[in-house]
Design a protein around this motif. Sequence first.
Motif, PDB file in Angstrom:
ATOM      1  N   LYS A 398       0.819  -1.209   0.000  1.00 30.25           N
ATOM      2  CA  LYS A 398       0.000   0.000   0.000  1.00 30.25           C
ATOM      3  C   LYS A 398       0.856   1.263   0.000  1.00 30.25           C
ATOM      4  CE  LYS A 398      -4.133  -1.986   2.140  1.00 30.25           C
ATOM      5  NZ  LYS A 398      -4.983  -2.047   3.368  1.00 30.25           N
ATOM      6  N   ILE A 399       1.956   1.245   0.718  1.00 32.97           N
ATOM      7  CA  ILE A 399       2.855   2.406   0.728  1.00 32.97           C
ATOM      8  C   ILE A 399       3.427   2.647  -0.664  1.00 32.97           C
ATOM      9  CG2 ILE A 399       5.084   3.247   1.571  1.00 32.97           C
ATOM     10  CD1 ILE A 399       4.344   1.837   4.257  1.00 32.97           C
ATOM     11  N   ALA A 400       3.886   1.582  -1.312  1.00 31.51           N
ATOM     12  CA  ALA A 400       4.441   1.720  -2.663  1.00 31.51           C
ATOM     13  C   ALA A 400       3.392   2.244  -3.639  1.00 31.51           C
ATOM     14  CB  ALA A 400       4.995   0.384  -3.135  1.00 31.51           C
ATOM     15  N   ALA A 401       2.154   1.735  -3.518  1.00 31.86           N
ATOM     16  CA  ALA A 401       1.086   2.166  -4.419  1.00 31.86           C
ATOM     17  C   ALA A 401       0.713   3.622  -4.171  1.00 31.86           C
ATOM     18  CB  ALA A 401      -0.140   1.274  -4.238  1.00 31.86           C
ATOM     19  N   HIS A 402       0.634   4.014  -2.906  1.00 28.57           N
ATOM     20  CA  HIS A 402       0.296   5.398  -2.571  1.00 28.57           C
ATOM     21  C   HIS A 402       1.370   6.351  -3.081  1.00 28.57           C
ATOM     22  CE1 HIS A 402      -0.312   8.994  -0.062  1.00 28.57           C
ATOM     23  NE2 HIS A 402      -1.570   8.612   0.052  1.00 28.57           N
ATOM     24  N   ALA A 403       2.633   5.990  -2.879  1.00 26.61           N
ATOM     25  CA  ALA A 403       3.732   6.840  -3.350  1.00 26.61           C
ATOM     26  C   ALA A 403       3.693   6.990  -4.864  1.00 26.61           C
ATOM     27  CB  ALA A 403       5.074   6.254  -2.899  1.00 26.61           C
ATOM     28  N   LEU A 404       3.406   5.898  -5.571  1.00 27.28           N
ATOM     29  CA  LEU A 404       3.354   5.966  -7.035  1.00 27.28           C
ATOM     30  C   LEU A 404       2.281   6.941  -7.504  1.00 27.28           C
ATOM     31  CD1 LEU A 404       4.287   4.952  -9.813  1.00 27.28           C
ATOM     32  CD2 LEU A 404       2.525   3.178  -9.629  1.00 27.28           C
ATOM     33  N   GLN A 405       1.125   6.916  -6.887  1.00 25.19           N
ATOM     34  CA  GLN A 405       0.054   7.818  -7.287  1.00 25.19           C
ATOM     35  C   GLN A 405       0.449   9.276  -7.101  1.00 25.19           C
ATOM     36  OE1 GLN A 405      -2.883   7.077  -8.846  1.00 25.19           O
ATOM     37  NE2 GLN A 405      -2.014   5.018  -8.985  1.00 25.19           N
ATOM     38  N   GLN A 406       1.388   9.517  -6.184  1.00 23.64           N
ATOM     39  CA  GLN A 406       1.862  10.880  -5.959  1.00 23.64           C
ATOM     40  C   GLN A 406       3.123  11.197  -6.771  1.00 23.64           C
ATOM     41  OE1 GLN A 406      -0.248  12.690  -4.052  1.00 23.64           O
ATOM     42  NE2 GLN A 406      -1.374  10.743  -4.025  1.00 23.64           N
ATOM     43  N   GLY A 407       3.622  10.205  -7.530  1.00 21.38           N
ATOM     44  CA  GLY A 407       4.738  10.475  -8.423  1.00 21.38           C
ATOM     45  C   GLY A 407       6.097  10.026  -7.935  1.00 21.38           C
ATOM     46  N   VAL A 408       6.145   9.042  -7.027  1.00 19.84           N
ATOM     47  CA  VAL A 408       7.418   8.529  -6.528  1.00 19.84           C
ATOM     48  C   VAL A 408       7.455   7.020  -6.711  1.00 19.84           C
ATOM     49  CG1 VAL A 408       8.913   8.245  -4.511  1.00 19.84           C
ATOM     50  CG2 VAL A 408       7.689  10.398  -4.874  1.00 19.84           C
ATOM     51  N   VAL A 409       8.505   6.539  -7.339  1.00 20.32           N
ATOM     52  CA  VAL A 409       8.684   5.108  -7.586  1.00 20.32           C
ATOM     53  C   VAL A 409       9.544   4.508  -6.481  1.00 20.32           C
ATOM     54  CG1 VAL A 409       9.629   3.357  -9.146  1.00 20.32           C
ATOM     55  CG2 VAL A 409       8.495   5.409 -10.076  1.00 20.32           C
ATOM     56  N   VAL A 410       8.972   3.575  -5.706  1.00 19.75           N
ATOM     57  CA  VAL A 410       9.739   2.782  -4.750  1.00 19.75           C
ATOM     58  C   VAL A 410       9.460   1.316  -5.027  1.00 19.75           C
ATOM     59  CG1 VAL A 410       9.765   4.560  -2.965  1.00 19.75           C
ATOM     60  CG2 VAL A 410       7.938   2.851  -2.968  1.00 19.75           C
ATOM     61  N   LEU A 411      10.393   0.454  -4.650  1.00 21.70           N
ATOM     62  CA  LEU A 411      10.283  -0.970  -4.901  1.00 21.70           C
ATOM     63  C   LEU A 411      10.099  -1.711  -3.586  1.00 21.70           C
ATOM     64  CD1 LEU A 411      13.269  -1.345  -7.401  1.00 21.70           C
ATOM     65  CD2 LEU A 411      10.901  -0.742  -7.908  1.00 21.70           C
ATOM     66  N   THR A 412       9.442  -2.855  -3.656  1.00 19.38           N
ATOM     67  CA  THR A 412       9.325  -3.730  -2.492  1.00 19.38           C
ATOM     68  C   THR A 412      10.240  -4.932  -2.672  1.00 19.38           C
ATOM     69  OG1 THR A 412       7.472  -4.955  -3.443  1.00 19.38           O
ATOM     70  CG2 THR A 412       6.937  -3.036  -2.087  1.00 19.38           C
ATOM     71  N   CYS A 413      10.522  -5.625  -1.577  1.00 16.65           N
ATOM     72  CA  CYS A 413      11.321  -6.840  -1.631  1.00 16.65           C
ATOM     73  C   CYS A 413      11.166  -7.561  -0.309  1.00 16.65           C
ATOM     74  CB  CYS A 413      12.795  -6.533  -1.922  1.00 16.65           C
ATOM     75  SG  CYS A 413      13.662  -5.636  -0.608  1.00 16.65           S
ATOM     76  N   GLY A 414      11.985  -8.585  -0.089  1.00 13.28           N
ATOM     77  CA  GLY A 414      11.984  -9.300   1.172  1.00 13.28           C
ATOM     78  C   GLY A 414      11.373 -10.678   1.066  1.00 13.28           C
ATOM     79  N   THR A 415      11.922 -11.593   1.832  1.00 11.63           N
ATOM     80  CA  THR A 415      11.385 -12.947   1.890  1.00 11.63           C
ATOM     81  C   THR A 415       9.899 -12.930   2.210  1.00 11.63           C
ATOM     82  OG1 THR A 415      13.509 -13.903   2.533  1.00 11.63           O
ATOM     83  CG2 THR A 415      11.541 -15.149   3.127  1.00 11.63           C
TER      84      THR A 415
END
Length: 451
Positions: A398-415
């Motif tokens: 949800k954080i990644a999706a919210h940031a994208l809608q505001q114009g910031v690309v972040v990636l997720t990862c982790g086991t």
Amino acid sequence: MGFRLVQERRIVTALPGPTSASLAERRKAVVGAGVASTLPVYVADADGGVIVDVDGNSFIDLGSGIAVTTVGASNAAVVDAVRDQVEHFTHTCFMIAPYEGYIAVAEKLTDITPGDHEKRTVLFNSGAEAVENAVKIARHATGRDAVVVFDHAYHGRTNLTMALTAKSMPYKSGFGPFAPEVYRAPMSYPFREGLDYDGSSITGEQAAARAISAIEKQVGADSVAAILIEPIQGEGGFIVPAEGFLPGLAAWAKDNGVVFIADEVQAGFARTGAWFASEHEGIIPDLITMAKGIAGGMPLAAVTGRADLIDAVHPGGLGGTYGGNPVACAAALASIEQMETLDLNSRAREIETLVVSRLDAVAGQVGIIGEVRGRGAMLAIELVEAGGRQPNPDAARKIAAHALQQGVVVLTCGTYGNVIRLLPPLVITDELLLDALDILEDSIRTVAKDQ
């Protein structure tokens, strides 16, 4: 440095915009469903710290194509080097008709990789190819078969590197059987370690002893060709092992004639504030695998290491049609020169100071950040259920999706899928990075309210 594109965040359409939506429909008809994309938009241009889509939206890039565009996605020096090489020749195959660029890249890697011992280099196309060939070299040189890897590891998508990778979905599920003689040992994961018998946290030295005990009992030192480890684990969650873990493993490997391979595919080339993450604890690997940030976005990978190991392989035993492509070599030389000229190791450390102080302050207020960690501009936020340590992948998504809608690309990862990873281009401006952090903080606070 100057930039070709305006370095700004700008959202002018709904996401995806109409042209991106049209391309998505065309894609469905011709591109395999097994190839997934994180973003719903399609790229028209990129430069410095921004990505511009086909509808004119400008995003702040905190992913760098997974740590690839360290010097920017269209760095002028890299573009000039590529253009000049393309005008002369695009390919001859180094195994058929060799050229200077390959040698020059090998010389540069000899200079910047840890250790002053005699080294050799072989060039390939991708990180997975580099890892697979490092294992080939270790097995050939030692006459042994077993390879030890670690929990949470990621090493690639070929058959052997899938076997080396820890996470099943999406990397391994349904693709077996896998290559044999791969053994997994426990990793040092400080945030998720248990406590020692006396109530203290497990140290790096204790974690190393635990892993070594497992190796000796389950495999046997005399059977092990190589230990393969990411000095900072990438896809596994940007896990920085406890201090002393890597030196303990490296010392055991040396004492037992085991090749110590550092997989620096994601962590290398100034990403962590040093040329290679191994340097933070003074590790001198026998072999280093490299790719991603090496060539400014052109496909290139390398294995560099001890001359006696690499030269043990018979002529013709290593190589590939495109390995060390002349255009990619030109891009690599220009990219490394930019890293040196712009002192991007120092810049990575500046980014760490700026980002970590900001995120640590947020972590103390929202209750869903378990840990902020990493080195240089290879940083992560591990999301947890409020008030505990249970992984919270829903919050990460949800954080990644919210940031994208505001114009910031972040990636997720982790086991557990619960880590936000930050990999900004090292040429990003402070102004742009601070704007991105404002959006990221807002996204974290917004999602935290609903947890």
